[in-house]
Design an enzyme around this catalytic site. Sequence first.
Site, PDB file in Angstrom:
ATOM      1  N   SER A 135       0.839  -1.201   0.000  1.00 57.42           N
ATOM      2  CA  SER A 135       0.000   0.000   0.000  1.00 57.42           C
ATOM      3  C   SER A 135       0.871   1.248   0.000  1.00 57.42           C
ATOM      4  O   SER A 135       2.009   1.232   0.503  1.00 57.42           O
ATOM      5  CB  SER A 135      -0.891   0.017   1.251  1.00 57.42           C
ATOM      6  OG  SER A 135      -1.536   1.271   1.407  1.00 57.42           O
ATOM      7  N   TYR A 149      -2.275  -0.589  10.135  1.00 58.57           N
ATOM      8  CA  TYR A 149      -2.349  -0.905   8.711  1.00 58.57           C
ATOM      9  C   TYR A 149      -1.069  -0.442   8.003  1.00 58.57           C
ATOM     10  O   TYR A 149      -0.449  -1.202   7.248  1.00 58.57           O
ATOM     11  CB  TYR A 149      -3.569  -0.240   8.080  1.00 58.57           C
ATOM     12  CG  TYR A 149      -3.686  -0.479   6.597  1.00 58.57           C
ATOM     13  CD1 TYR A 149      -4.183  -1.689   6.110  1.00 58.57           C
ATOM     14  CD2 TYR A 149      -3.300   0.492   5.678  1.00 58.57           C
ATOM     15  CE1 TYR A 149      -4.272  -1.928   4.745  1.00 58.57           C
ATOM     16  CE2 TYR A 149      -3.388   0.267   4.316  1.00 58.57           C
ATOM     17  CZ  TYR A 149      -3.881  -0.935   3.859  1.00 58.57           C
ATOM     18  OH  TYR A 149      -3.964  -1.161   2.494  1.00 58.57           O
TER      19      TYR A 149
END
Length: 243
Positions: A135, A149
């Site tokens: 990501s 995350y």
Amino acid sequence: MTQTAANPPPHVLVTGSTRGIGAAIVETLTAQGARVVGHGRTDGAGVIGADLAEAGGADTLWARALEQLDGRIDVLINNAGVFEAVAVDAPDDAWQASWGRTLQINLQASADLCRRAVLHFRARGGGGRIVNIASRAAYRGDSPAHWHYAASKAGMVGMTKSIARGYAIEEILAFAVCPGFVMTGMAEDYLASRGGDKLLADIPLGRVADPAEVASVAAYLALEAPGSMTGAVIDVNGASFVR
């Protein structure tokens, strides 16, 4: 891609394949002639059910995928992940549980599968590919409710580079893809919760990525990228973060 007896179709395992980016990756790879086994929460057509939140879930998934693919996996694509908020002032037990679940699914399960892949590739004499879907958050960070995350995806990038450096001589290649927002159900919910217009204004391209765009990059890395690209991290974020 033309397949012959001398050039059999690549065998690919894709985690988190039942929707969004994962589903698009399966569709793209299948169209290019690969033999693909997917993963989801429950068994289905072409999908192995496995709970990656459980210790040992990744190892079970690998064993079942290997069986379905006649004992040979050429490419592993780690796409499964969770994106769940936890506030810094959440109760201690909620904080710990959220971090544990996120790191287990996003990083530990991916690491377990990468380990199985490397061992499998080495046992057959070398050669194989790993593509980890990380990501933008690995480099840019994320919201105050998503430290875990961002940390999990940064760990995935570091793991990918370590694998690339460690096993390149054996033709075991590793790549990472770092999408920004992608038009999946998860991203749609997040965009709505944070104010879509404001977030879109932060993307110079003016829109979030389509899953098919990320899938095209993953498929290229899985099937075509030259060996000299091993260790590469490819951004797909509409220039919302450049490095």
